[in-house]
Design an enzyme around this catalytic site. Structure first.
Site, PDB file in Angstrom:
ATOM      1  N   GLU A 230       9.533  17.051  -1.479  1.00  0.00           N
ATOM      2  CA  GLU A 230       8.890  17.385  -0.031  1.00  0.00           C
ATOM      3  C   GLU A 230       7.448  18.136  -0.540  1.00  0.00           C
ATOM      4  OE1 GLU A 230       7.093  19.321   2.588  1.00  0.00           O
ATOM      5  OE2 GLU A 230       8.589  20.910   2.457  1.00  0.00           O
ATOM      6  N   CYS A 264       3.586  23.135   5.313  1.00  0.00           N
ATOM      7  CA  CYS A 264       3.327  21.752   4.965  1.00  0.00           C
ATOM      8  C   CYS A 264       3.446  21.228   6.309  1.00  0.00           C
ATOM      9  CB  CYS A 264       4.640  21.157   4.038  1.00  0.00           C
ATOM     10  SG  CYS A 264       4.368  21.879   2.496  1.00  0.00           S
TER      11      CYS A 264
END
Length: 472
Positions: A230, A264
């Site tokens: 990720e 993110c």
């Protein structure tokens, strides 16, 4: 590499911790492997009971645990408590649902007989985690894998050592065997030279930068280890009209400034159709200007310090590059002149491809707003990014927003809300944002052996394979 707590609100070094020796790292990995056999044999209801206890401990100590996040990486207090409660929900979710997720799936083979696919654990899994969500990102890996029967070795970011240690302690208090979940203060070199090459480590999960993800994926591939990555994101926030402008702007501010913009999945590129652009920019800039950096221990604070002075300076450099090349600052625009890692909430317009801010991820409270002709151009600009993690589409016409959302190249798209997370929703991206999925049913499958078991039915005999049949 130094593991240390440095309060980003003051710049004060609070506590330092020694890095593990090579021998200590090897011992942690070996003990995790040895613990796997006993843990996989532990009945799922027993694993679930311990995980429910763990969730309860997070809830009981939510303020104590949240305070560590505020001290170590500057997370505003209210958001820190929210992270702790989200984590408790993840542990409860897998305690309640893992056995159902692991149930065998019956197949109807064309060759006859009975066939079933079962999920089985594979062994010790390495987690490499960053500093921005120190509890949540651990839970995304640990909850499904521990319920599956895997064991976990966790290397946390050097700037959040207290959060790393307290999580290991909570697993012990919840009744997990000592080596089922292990924290290790390892260096990057030890991870690359000792842990990933170890035959006893069966997979690697990393949440972090593109650079770190590429390096780990290359190394894991060399040793034939499964990876879940990720990585970064530059999420589009698409505005298709000026209807419900107040609500859209409210979401825009929260989407950009949550965790001081250090997420993110934060909204980073605001893509606004021409007819709504001027009204949106004026309202958005005014709202961002109204958010002042404040004491992260105050529950009313929305915008705290960045995680470090180095992180703040990196964002300031991206901002300066844009301004020097012609971008317009509509709100904020400068670091705050005080001890610590402070930055104003900032809005940039007129950003062009020649600027770093056009394509690079900005990991801080800086919003870039783009003007486009219509929905088609909005989709084209959104998809031009090398990232593909999350995204949002705002419009009064929900059906039109859903149509645009379906065309966005990303792992997650939300309509009339900012990119979010929940225990039962899959989380992950495409392109340079990573591979694999966490949370929900998908999270328990990533490091599982999907084993096929095929046998004849009691009432039938399977024919011998035809001589002309193809064998693998």
């Amino acid at each position: 590499m130094t593991y240390a707590t440095v309060n980003p609100a003051t710049g004060e070094t609070v506590q330092e911790f020694p890095t593990a020796t090579d021998a200590e790292v090897r011992e942690v990995v070996e003990r995790s492997h040895r613990a796997f056999g006993g843990w996989r044999a532990t009945p799922v209801p027993e694993r679930a009971a311990r995980m429910r206890t763990l969730a309860g401990l997070y809830r009981e100590r939510k303020h104590e645990l949240a305070a560590l996040l505020t001290e170590e990486m500057g997370k505003p207090a209210r958001q820190a408590v929210g992270e702790v409660l989200l984590v408790a929900g993840i542990y409860d979710f897998y305690a309640e649902n893992a056995e159902r997720f692991m149930a065998g799936e019956k197949l109807e083979p064309s060759t006859g007989g009975d066939a079933e696919v079962v999920l089985e654990p594979t062994g010790s899994i390495l987690g490499i985690m960053p500093w921005n969500y120190p509890y949540y990102q651990v839970a995304r890996l640990a909850a499904p894998n521990l319920m599956l029967g895997n064991t976990v070795v966790l290397k946390h970011a050097p700037s959040v050592p207290q959060a790393a240690l307290v999580q290991e302690q909570l697993f012990r208090e919840a009744g997990f065997p000592e080596d089922v979940y292990r924290n290790v203060f390892a260096t990057n070199e030890q991870i690359a030279e000792i842990v990933i090459p170890a035959r006893t480590v069966q997979g690697v999960s990393l949440t972090g930068s593109e650079r770190a993800g590429s390096a780990v994926a290359e190394l894991a591939g060399r040793h034939l280890k499964k990876v879940v990555l990720e990585l970064g994101g530059s999420d589009p926030f698409i505005v298709l009209d000026a209807e419900n402008l107040e609500n859209t702007v409210k979401h825009a501010v929260l989407g950009r400034l949550g965790n001081t913009g250090q997420a993110c999945t934060a909204a980073k590129r605001f893509i606004v159709v021409d007819e709504a652009y001027d009204r949106f920019v004026d309202a958005f800039a005014h709202a961002m200007d109204a958010v002042q950096p404040g004491d992260p221990t105050d529950r009313k604070t929305l915008l705290g310090p960045l995680s470090s002075v180095a992180a703040r300076d990196g964002v300031a450099a991206q901002l300066q590059d844009a301004v020097e090349k012609g971008a317009t600052v509509r709100a904020g625009g400068t670091p705050v002149d005080r001890p610590g890692a402070w930055m104003e909430a900032t809005v940039l317009t007129d950003v062009t491809p020649q600027m770093r801010a056009y394509e690079e991820e900005i990991f801080g409270p800086v919003a870039v707003v783009h003007r486009v002709r219509d929905a088609d151009e909005a989709v084209e600009l959104a998809n031009s990014s090398p990232f593909g993690l999350g995204g949002s589409v705002f419009a009064a016409d929900v059906d039109a927003a859903r149509e645009v959302a379906a065309r966005i190249e990303s792992g997650m798209v939300f309509v009339n809300e900012v990119t979010g997370t929940a225990p039962d929703l899959p989380f992950g991206g495409i392109k340079r944002s990573g591979v694999g999925r966490e949370l929900g049913r998908f999270g328990i499958e990533e490091f599982a052996n999907k084993k096929l078991i095929h046998a004849p039915r009691r009432e039938e005999k399977l024919p011998l394979q035809d001589e002309e049949a193809v064998s693998p």
